[in-house]
Write a protein that holds these residues in place. Structure first.
Motif, PDB file in Angstrom:
ATOM      1  N   VAL A 102       0.787  -1.118   0.212  1.00  0.00           N
ATOM      2  CA  VAL A 102      -0.101   0.104  -0.077  1.00  0.00           C
ATOM      3  C   VAL A 102       0.955   1.199  -0.101  1.00  0.00           C
ATOM      4  N   ASP A 103       2.048   1.234   0.114  1.00  0.00           N
ATOM      5  CA  ASP A 103       3.060   2.370   0.394  1.00  0.00           C
ATOM      6  C   ASP A 103       4.330   2.206  -0.584  1.00  0.00           C
ATOM      7  N   CYS A 104       4.218   1.408  -1.604  1.00  0.00           N
ATOM      8  CA  CYS A 104       5.417   1.129  -2.147  1.00  0.00           C
ATOM      9  C   CYS A 104       5.024   0.592  -3.774  1.00  0.00           C
ATOM     10  N   GLN A 105       5.913   1.309  -4.727  1.00  0.00           N
ATOM     11  CA  GLN A 105       5.715   0.882  -6.386  1.00  0.00           C
ATOM     12  C   GLN A 105       7.152   0.753  -6.726  1.00  0.00           C
ATOM     13  N   LEU A 119       3.192  -2.214   4.797  1.00  0.00           N
ATOM     14  CA  LEU A 119       3.783  -0.803   4.735  1.00  0.00           C
ATOM     15  C   LEU A 119       5.268  -1.043   4.639  1.00  0.00           C
ATOM     16  N   CYS A 120       5.979  -0.974   3.630  1.00  0.00           N
ATOM     17  CA  CYS A 120       7.278  -0.956   3.414  1.00  0.00           C
ATOM     18  C   CYS A 120       8.284   0.050   3.981  1.00  0.00           C
ATOM     19  N   HIS A 121       7.736   1.174   3.917  1.00  0.00           N
ATOM     20  CA  HIS A 121       8.561   2.562   4.555  1.00  0.00           C
ATOM     21  C   HIS A 121       7.943   2.983   5.650  1.00  0.00           C
ATOM     22  N   VAL A 168      -4.846  -5.673  11.359  1.00  0.00           N
ATOM     23  CA  VAL A 168      -3.772  -6.292  10.974  1.00  0.00           C
ATOM     24  C   VAL A 168      -3.020  -5.916  10.005  1.00  0.00           C
ATOM     25  N   LEU A 169      -1.623  -5.670  10.187  1.00  0.00           N
ATOM     26  CA  LEU A 169      -0.962  -4.907   9.131  1.00  0.00           C
ATOM     27  C   LEU A 169       0.669  -5.400   9.313  1.00  0.00           C
ATOM     28  N   LEU A 170       1.560  -5.422   8.225  1.00  0.00           N
ATOM     29  CA  LEU A 170       2.824  -5.729   8.514  1.00  0.00           C
ATOM     30  C   LEU A 170       3.363  -4.249   8.214  1.00  0.00           C
ATOM     31  N   LEU A 171       4.447  -3.905   9.143  1.00  0.00           N
ATOM     32  CA  LEU A 171       5.176  -2.774   9.090  1.00  0.00           C
ATOM     33  C   LEU A 171       6.572  -3.144   8.893  1.00  0.00           C
ATOM     34  N   ARG A 172       7.331  -2.499   7.682  1.00  0.00           N
ATOM     35  CA  ARG A 172       8.673  -2.690   7.748  1.00  0.00           C
ATOM     36  C   ARG A 172       9.519  -1.453   8.333  1.00  0.00           C
TER      37      ARG A 172
END
Length: 691
Positions: A559-562, A586-588, A611-615
């Motif tokens: 959702v925040d990376c291309q 969320l990669c960033h 439920v989310l994954l945060l890098r």
């Protein structure tokens, strides 16, 4: 030997308190540096006091034992005591085996005090006959200024003497320590026993003295419960020092009661002291029961023992607030039962507890386990026959019959008969709330509690104004206690870390509670929650998303990376249209995100994503690595199948990074946001469900 007298003579020879004082002195020892050559264990080598708690085991203070002689990783001392056979003074070498707090490994530096609990266990290096003191199963926190007896060795006019005081009083608690007053504690008495003369039990270990005044402090003996246990299921009794000492202690006092000598035993003296105490079991019955329980394998876990106690007391909806430190052994559990009124209901509670111990799941079994179960059942049956109703005796027979239907007694872990182990989804977890102080950079207020599946939270500890650099030290004790109350040997409890949204990047899973030890995220699943989440808007059904992820399936959505570059999270209408199986990635997400990144996270929570994954961006390295992150994260989420499996999956990946498995490196600094909408956080200042 010196007796410190009160307002009148110490005690008449025929009084039970005189016999109690004699038992205390017989069990009290002095500790020296090892003798070399012509050394008679005089004042020059004297380190402090201690006392026998079980055959071949001495309890003392850590600051006493740690000043022994080190030989590599081993610390040696000499234990000197009166020969019970009347042969004068004996000396036996001993090895320092366990220290509290964990991590203390050498003599304290000048001017530094060993922090509480400041306890140590010394194991004798050769089998030796000696008397043992009797430890209370539970030390009451309701001190009332009553008298206590304490004993310890000290130097008097160049000679070592054993001093017994009957003038001291308990003056309440300072943190986890008992305050002592009204008599002088002298140098060398650290490690000596503090005894409750009303029940004839050791309740504490002398820790410190007041310089220039009377009294000092003692550590309650229940602090021994915090001794670290081995990982996984116990292999045998000796695998866990705490259980080994407890069992040896209780077997000793049962045997001593069965085979009396010419002198009084602790049970004899307790019987004379407790004639009007009103407890449901007299001292002789208690010694017998504890000895029978000591023949059983210990409880599988503290969590299982707490649930068993709760069910025995009829609290099937939850365990309720627990003592700190929580019980670990069968004797601890007996001490926690509410059976002080002496009526039939109290006796029924004790006997239900015994039957739960008979049928409980086992970490291991031996060829003697069936015999131990049968002997405990026979004791229960005989006691119930004399004092309880026919109806209750029928209930006991039914419980015994159900326990005999088991066919797996020889397995390493049996299936619980009475449902001691909570059903899936009912496991308690640990909640850590870290609230930043906006006016003090990198400073936090914090709370630690045990979070139950029904939404209740029991407080374990809290603090205010703690600097980030000091947090692990401040949190080590409360978190360790909370983990002990929740962990199973093969299933560590989840740690929920509740943070302000601006602090979600704080990598708590990388913290170590013991210097050099594995990080929290390697030891257990760690998830993050939000102290101040954006409230879902009116068009969002967050519960439907949560339920879908936990029953149907999942897939990731970047959702925040291309192409490795940051892009803003899409508008809420687009987010709301994504399928319910979506787990945003969320990669960033930086440790302290910029305004637009933080707003993107807020849009996700407003549209019902829990439920989310945060890098957490490491700040260096090529962002092209995002492509590998996308692929592997998508695979892990698909393999997990439902969201309830994700905390365990991330835990496995963190263990892989710790073990240097390169295939897991992509997950470094990936956090799981897992915020159950059914169980909202209690809120600031509301973690108050304490005993």
């Amino acid at each position: 030997m010196t007796y410190e007298e009160g307002d009148s003579a110490f005690y008449a020879p025929d009084e039970p308190l005189a016999a109690l004082a004699s038992l205390v002195t017989a069990a009290t020892v002095r500790i020296h540096r090892p003798a070399h050559g012509y050394d008679h264990h005089g004042p020059d080598s004297f380190l402090g006091s201690g006392f026998f708690v079980a055959p071949n085991w001495v309890l003392t203070c850590a600051h006493v034992a740690l000043t022994g002689e080190r030989q590599g990783e081993v610390c040696q001392v000499d234990v000197v005591f009166a020969d019970p056979g009347g042969g004068g003074v004996r000396s036996v070498s001993g090895t320092l085996t366990a220290v509290l707090p964990e991590g203390e490994s050498g003599p304290p530096a000048p001017g530094r005090r060993v922090p509480p609990p400041d306890l140590a266990l010394i194991r004798l290096d050769s089998p030796t006959e000696h008397p043992c003191a009797y430890l209370a199963e539970r030390v009451s926190k309701r001190f009332d200024g009553g008298k206590v007896i304490w004993a310890g060795w000290t130097e008097v006019d160049g000679e070592l003497e054993l001093v017994v005081s009957a003038r001291g009083h308990d003056l309440g608690m300072v943190g986890s320590q008992i305050r002592l007053g009204d008599d002088v504690l002298t140098e060398g008495m650290s490690g000596g026993p503090v005894v409750d003369p009303r029940r004839g039990q050791v309740i504490g270990v002398i820790k410190s003295r007041t310089v220039g005044g009377s009294g000092g402090t003692a550590v309650g003996t229940e602090a021994l419960r915090t001794l670290p246990g081995p990982p996984g299921l116990l292999r045998d009794e000796a695998h866990d020092t705490y259980q080994a000492v407890c069992h040896a202690h209780d077997r000793y006092h049962r045997d001593r009661h069965h085979h009396p000598g010419p002198e009084d035993s602790w049970t004899d003296v307790q019987t004379r002291l407790e004639k009007s105490a009103g407890r449901v079991l007299g001292p002789a019955q208690r010694a017998e029961l504890l000895g029978l329980l000591a023949e059983l394998p210990p409880p599988v876990s503290t969590a299982g023992l707490l649930d068993l106690i709760g069910r025995a007391e009829g609290r099937r909806g939850g365990r309720g607030p627990q003592p700190v430190p929580a019980p670990r052994s069968w004797r601890d559990g007996l001490g926690e039962l509410r059976e002080t009124h002496g009526g039939p209901a109290d006796l029924e509670l004790v006997l239900r507890y015994c039957m739960s111990a008979v049928a409980a799941e086992r970490p291991y079994t031996t060829q003697d386990t069936p015999r131990a179960e049968d002997e405990l059942w026979q004791w229960v049956r005989e006691l119930a026959r004399d004092r309880l109703t026919r109806s209750f005796r029928g209930e006991l027979r039914q419980l015994w019959a159900e326990s005999r239907e088991r066919t797996d007694r020889e397995q390493r872990r049996t299936e619980p008969v009475y449902g001691e182990r909570p059903r899936p989804g009912e496991r308690a977890g640990v909640l850590l709330e870290l609230e930043p102080r906006g006016w003090e950079l990198d400073t936090y207020d914090w709370r630690v509690g045990v979070a139950h599946f029904n939404g209740e939270v029991d407080a374990i500890g809290d603090g205010t104004g703690t600097a980030l650099r000091d947090l692990t030290g401040a949190l080590a004790g409360p978190l360790t206690e909370a983990f002990r109350q929740c962990d199973e040997p093969d299933e560590p409890a989840v740690l929920q870390v509740a943070l302000a949204q601006a602090e979600l990047g704080l990598d708590v899973e990388r913290w170590s509670l013991v210097p050099g030890g594995p990080p929290l995220g390697v030891q257990r699943p760690v998830v993050v929650r939000c102290l101040d989440p954006e409230a879902p808007d009116g068009g969002t059904d967050e519960q439907a998303r949560w339920d879908h992820l936990h029953t149907v399936g999942m897939r990731t959505e970047d959702v925040d990376c291309q192409d490795g570059d940051w892009v803003p999270v899409e508008v809420e209408e687009r987010l709301r249209s994504l399928s319910h199986e979506t787990v945003p990635l969320l990669c960033h997400y930086a440790q302290r995100p910029e305004a637009e990144t933080a707003e993107g996270f807020a849009r996700l929570t407003r549209t019902g994503y829990r439920v989310l994954l945060l890098r957490r961006s490491p700040g260096t390295g090529p962002e092209a690595l995002c492509a590998d992150l996308h692929r592997r994260a998508a695979r892990v989420v698909t393999e997990a199948r439902t969201a309830s499996q994700l905390p365990g999956k991330i835990h496995e990946l963190r263990k892989g990074v710790w073990d240097k498995r390169t295939e897991a490196y992509w997950s470094d600094r990936v956090a799981l946001f897992y915020d159950d909408p059914r169980h909202p956080l209690p809120g600031p200042g509301l973690l108050l469900n304490a005993p």
